[in-house]
Scaffold this motif. Sequence first.
Motif, PDB file in Angstrom:
ATOM      1  N   LEU A  43      -5.167 -54.328  18.918  1.00  0.00           N
ATOM      2  CA  LEU A  43      -4.737 -55.532  18.200  1.00  0.00           C
ATOM      3  C   LEU A  43      -3.568 -55.193  17.272  1.00  0.00           C
ATOM      4  O   LEU A  43      -3.519 -54.098  16.706  1.00  0.00           O
ATOM      5  N   PRO A  44      -2.625 -56.112  17.100  1.00  0.00           N
ATOM      6  CA  PRO A  44      -1.408 -55.826  16.319  1.00  0.00           C
ATOM      7  C   PRO A  44      -1.608 -56.010  14.811  1.00  0.00           C
ATOM      8  O   PRO A  44      -1.413 -57.099  14.273  1.00  0.00           O
ATOM      9  N   LEU A  45      -1.964 -54.933  14.119  1.00  0.00           N
ATOM     10  CA  LEU A  45      -2.194 -55.003  12.673  1.00  0.00           C
ATOM     11  C   LEU A  45      -0.959 -55.501  11.927  1.00  0.00           C
ATOM     12  O   LEU A  45      -1.065 -56.325  11.018  1.00  0.00           O
ATOM     13  N   PHE A  46       0.224 -54.989  12.308  1.00  0.00           N
ATOM     14  CA  PHE A  46       1.449 -55.386  11.601  1.00  0.00           C
ATOM     15  C   PHE A  46       1.654 -56.893  11.664  1.00  0.00           C
ATOM     16  O   PHE A  46       2.124 -57.516  10.702  1.00  0.00           O
ATOM     17  N   LEU A  47       1.248 -57.502  12.787  1.00  0.00           N
ATOM     18  CA  LEU A  47       1.393 -58.952  12.937  1.00  0.00           C
ATOM     19  C   LEU A  47       0.401 -59.694  12.051  1.00  0.00           C
ATOM     20  O   LEU A  47       0.751 -60.695  11.416  1.00  0.00           O
ATOM     21  N   PHE A  48      -0.826 -59.194  11.963  1.00  0.00           N
ATOM     22  CA  PHE A  48      -1.834 -59.809  11.100  1.00  0.00           C
ATOM     23  C   PHE A  48      -1.395 -59.758   9.636  1.00  0.00           C
ATOM     24  O   PHE A  48      -1.559 -60.726   8.890  1.00  0.00           O
ATOM     25  N   VAL A  49      -0.844 -58.624   9.238  1.00  0.00           N
ATOM     26  CA  VAL A  49      -0.425 -58.453   7.845  1.00  0.00           C
ATOM     27  C   VAL A  49       0.713 -59.415   7.503  1.00  0.00           C
ATOM     28  O   VAL A  49       0.686 -60.089   6.463  1.00  0.00           O
ATOM     29  N   MET A  50       1.706 -59.490   8.379  1.00  0.00           N
ATOM     30  CA  MET A  50       2.847 -60.363   8.109  1.00  0.00           C
ATOM     31  C   MET A  50       2.434 -61.836   8.179  1.00  0.00           C
ATOM     32  O   MET A  50       2.927 -62.664   7.416  1.00  0.00           O
ATOM     33  N   ALA A  51       1.503 -62.152   9.069  1.00  0.00           N
ATOM     34  CA  ALA A  51       1.010 -63.528   9.162  1.00  0.00           C
ATOM     35  C   ALA A  51       0.240 -63.904   7.897  1.00  0.00           C
ATOM     36  O   ALA A  51       0.362 -65.037   7.401  1.00  0.00           O
TER      37      ALA A  51
END
Length: 202
Positions: A43-51
């Motif tokens: 799963l894309p952690l960087f995407l979750f954080v930025m979202a």
Amino acid sequence: MDFYSFKEWFTMENVVDLIDKYRSFGPLPGILLPLLEAFLPFLPLFLFVMANANAFGLGWGFFFSWLGSSLGALLVFLLVRRYGDSRFFRFLQRNKKVQSLTTWVERRGFGPLFILLCFPFTPSAIVNIVAGLSKINIYQYMFAVIGGKAVMIFTLSFIGYDIVSLIKQPIRTGIVIIIIFILWYAGKHIESRMKNKAHTRG
């Protein structure tokens, strides 16, 4: 839906929409998504954080992402530490690369772990498992996770929240570097005190 289509679904717009859809649950979606990444590293952690930074703002977005990711890392560590003698983990422990990594973690302690966890694309799932299999003190690992994740997630949150300011105002980038140094120094100080206490007791 196949695995490729599943991965393709993860875009900033879709994740923000997902968080907004379940906004009635408060910060829970923003905490659970980073927590799940610790167990499902594809799963894309960087995407979750930025979202999260987009959905909740920089401050709360950072806090929810940091809380979820740190809890997830510590849960994986504790599960591996608890069930490290099971058949699956015994297989891993016999692997020469895993053995060398666990030895490295035991010898080096807090410092390198903290630095590794500061970087967004470090395979944190592997770090969590190796640390769990090692004999590193749980408090050392906890401080490394809390500090390292704070730096990494703040950086990603800041980028996701206002990437233009990051480019136009390098002073803010300098602040991130200062925070890294402060957390690293504090962690080394705590580690030194713990070692001294352990030596005194021994």
